[in-house]
Design a protein around this motif. Structure first.
Motif, short mmCIF file in Angstrom:
data_model
loop_
_atom_site.label_atom_id
_atom_site.label_comp_id
_atom_site.label_asym_id
_atom_site.label_seq_id
_atom_site.Cartn_x
_atom_site.Cartn_y
_atom_site.Cartn_z
N GLY A 104 0.82 -1.21 0.00
CA GLY A 104 0.00 0.00 0.00
C GLY A 104 0.86 1.26 0.00
N ALA A 105 1.86 1.30 0.88
CA ALA A 105 2.75 2.46 0.94
C ALA A 105 3.54 2.61 -0.36
CB ALA A 105 3.70 2.35 2.14
N SER A 106 4.00 1.49 -0.90
CA SER A 106 4.75 1.53 -2.16
C SER A 106 3.88 2.04 -3.29
CB SER A 106 5.28 0.13 -2.51
OG SER A 106 6.19 -0.32 -1.55
N GLU A 107 2.65 1.58 -3.35
CA GLU A 107 1.72 2.02 -4.39
C GLU A 107 1.52 3.54 -4.33
OE1 GLU A 107 -1.20 1.95 -7.44
OE2 GLU A 107 -0.02 0.25 -6.77
N ARG A 108 1.23 4.07 -3.14
CA ARG A 108 1.00 5.52 -3.00
C ARG A 108 2.24 6.32 -3.34
NH1 ARG A 108 -1.28 3.50 1.47
NH2 ARG A 108 0.48 4.09 2.80
N ASN A 109 3.36 5.97 -2.72
CA ASN A 109 4.59 6.75 -2.91
C ASN A 109 5.11 6.65 -4.34
OD1 ASN A 109 4.57 7.50 -0.20
ND2 ASN A 109 5.89 5.82 0.41
N ASN A 110 5.11 5.45 -4.89
CA ASN A 110 5.65 5.27 -6.25
C ASN A 110 4.76 5.91 -7.30
OD1 ASN A 110 7.71 3.92 -5.01
ND2 ASN A 110 7.15 1.90 -5.77
N ARG A 111 3.46 5.87 -7.11
CA ARG A 111 2.55 6.54 -8.05
C ARG A 111 2.81 8.05 -8.01
NH1 ARG A 111 -1.29 4.62 -10.79
NH2 ARG A 111 -1.60 2.76 -9.56
N ARG A 112 2.93 8.60 -6.80
CA ARG A 112 3.21 10.04 -6.65
C ARG A 112 4.53 10.42 -7.33
NH1 ARG A 112 4.74 10.69 -1.03
NH2 ARG A 112 6.75 10.11 -1.90
N GLY A 125 13.89 -14.72 3.61
CA GLY A 125 14.48 -13.68 4.44
C GLY A 125 15.16 -12.56 3.69
N GLN A 126 14.96 -12.50 2.39
CA GLN A 126 15.53 -11.41 1.61
C GLN A 126 14.46 -10.78 0.73
OE1 GLN A 126 18.89 -13.18 -0.54
NE2 GLN A 126 20.24 -12.23 0.95
N ALA A 127 14.67 -9.51 0.43
CA ALA A 127 13.80 -8.78 -0.51
C ALA A 127 14.68 -8.32 -1.66
CB ALA A 127 13.17 -7.58 0.18
N ALA A 128 14.17 -8.44 -2.87
CA ALA A 128 14.85 -7.93 -4.06
C ALA A 128 13.90 -6.94 -4.72
CB ALA A 128 15.19 -9.05 -5.03
N MET A 129 14.45 -5.83 -5.21
CA MET A 129 13.63 -4.81 -5.84
C MET A 129 14.31 -4.28 -7.09
SD MET A 129 12.40 -2.60 -2.61
CE MET A 129 13.17 -3.33 -1.18
N MET A 130 13.48 -3.98 -8.07
CA MET A 130 13.93 -3.25 -9.25
C MET A 130 13.10 -1.97 -9.27
SD MET A 130 14.23 -4.36 -13.26
CE MET A 130 12.55 -4.95 -13.43
N LEU A 131 13.79 -0.84 -9.23
CA LEU A 131 13.16 0.47 -9.17
C LEU A 131 13.54 1.26 -10.41
CD1 LEU A 131 14.30 1.20 -5.51
CD2 LEU A 131 12.11 0.19 -6.23
N GLU A 132 12.56 1.94 -11.02
CA GLU A 132 12.84 2.73 -12.21
C GLU A 132 12.18 4.10 -12.08
OE1 GLU A 132 13.10 -0.87 -15.47
OE2 GLU A 132 11.21 0.22 -15.29
N GLY A 133 12.96 5.13 -12.38
CA GLY A 133 12.42 6.48 -12.31
C GLY A 133 13.51 7.51 -12.45
N ARG A 173 11.57 1.91 -19.69
CA ARG A 173 11.21 1.15 -18.49
C ARG A 173 10.90 -0.30 -18.81
NH1 ARG A 173 9.15 4.50 -14.03
NH2 ARG A 173 9.19 6.67 -14.66
N ARG A 174 11.22 -1.16 -17.88
CA ARG A 174 10.78 -2.56 -17.95
C ARG A 174 9.56 -2.76 -17.06
NH1 ARG A 174 15.40 -7.02 -18.47
NH2 ARG A 174 13.59 -8.11 -19.24
N VAL A 175 9.37 -1.84 -16.09
CA VAL A 175 8.26 -1.96 -15.14
C VAL A 175 7.48 -0.65 -15.15
CG1 VAL A 175 7.61 -2.39 -12.75
CG2 VAL A 175 9.69 -3.42 -13.65
N ALA A 176 6.25 -0.70 -15.62
CA ALA A 176 5.43 0.50 -15.67
C ALA A 176 4.59 0.68 -14.40
CB ALA A 176 4.50 0.43 -16.88
N GLU A 177 4.27 -0.43 -13.73
CA GLU A 177 3.42 -0.36 -12.54
C GLU A 177 4.15 0.28 -11.37
OE1 GLU A 177 4.27 -3.31 -14.02
OE2 GLU A 177 2.56 -4.62 -14.19
N PRO A 178 3.42 1.01 -10.52
CA PRO A 178 4.05 1.57 -9.32
C PRO A 178 4.57 0.48 -8.38
CG PRO A 178 1.88 2.54 -9.66
CD PRO A 178 2.03 1.44 -10.65
N VAL A 179 3.90 -0.66 -8.36
CA VAL A 179 4.38 -1.79 -7.57
C VAL A 179 3.87 -3.09 -8.18
CG1 VAL A 179 2.50 -1.71 -5.88
CG2 VAL A 179 4.65 -2.74 -5.24
N LYS A 180 4.79 -3.98 -8.39
CA LYS A 180 4.49 -5.31 -8.92
C LYS A 180 5.16 -6.31 -7.99
CE LYS A 180 6.76 -7.40 -12.45
NZ LYS A 180 7.20 -7.76 -13.79
N LEU A 181 4.38 -7.22 -7.43
CA LEU A 181 4.93 -8.22 -6.53
C LEU A 181 5.04 -9.54 -7.25
CD1 LEU A 181 5.80 -9.03 -3.64
CD2 LEU A 181 3.40 -9.56 -3.19
#
Length: 141
Positions: free
Chosen positions: A32-40, A52-60, A92-100
């Motif tokens: 939810g927080a990622s969706e709001r912040n990334n959309r903004r 126990g690990q998180a991986a992220m790809m961020l584009e902007g 971009r490879r990822v257009a969505e604000p958050v994709k899980l």
């Protein structure tokens, strides 16, 4: 500092603290927080949690990504954040604000071969986070 008009892609991996990936409530809060912040901030992101690990790809834009990374560094749900790659991109490879993305145990064995997310090369991590076949919407939650 890079050109403010360029897009950047940042791949990062961190250790998760607590039951982040096993708690539907914590996961919903993160999404939810990622969706709001990334959309903004017009940031596209893909994330995955595994053992126990998180991986992220961020584009902007550079400034927006820098603010997001600063928030992640101060977020108590992450530790040992490691930037795997940070580079300018043409599209971009990822257009969505958050994709899980989620992996079944079979997919984890096939794609990771016993490696942890922080042991993957940047190109492998990028392909894994870009894969539509691992969408959480196609997995039982």
């Amino acid at each position: 500092m890079g050109d403010r008009k360029l897009l950047y892609r940042v791949l990062l991996v961190s250790e998760t603290v607590g039951a982040v990936e096993r708690s539907p409530l914590m996961l919903a809060d993160i999404l939810g927080a990622s969706e709001r912040n990334n959309r903004r901030d017009m940031i596209g992101s893909a994330m995955m949690f595994h053992e126990g690990q998180a991986a992220m790809m961020l584009e902007g834009m550079r400034a927006d990504l820098d603010r997001l990374i600063a928030r992640l560094l101060s977020d108590g749900r992450h530790r040992n954040l490691k930037i795997v790659e940070d580079r300018p991109i043409v599209h971009r490879r990822v257009a969505e604000p958050v994709k899980l993305n989620a992996m079944s145990p079979h997919q984890a064995g096939e794609y990771l071969g016993g490696r942890r997310l922080d042991q993957l090369a940047a190109s492998v991590l990028e392909r894994l986070l870009s894969c539509d076949g691992l969408r959480v919407s196609s997995c039982a939650v």
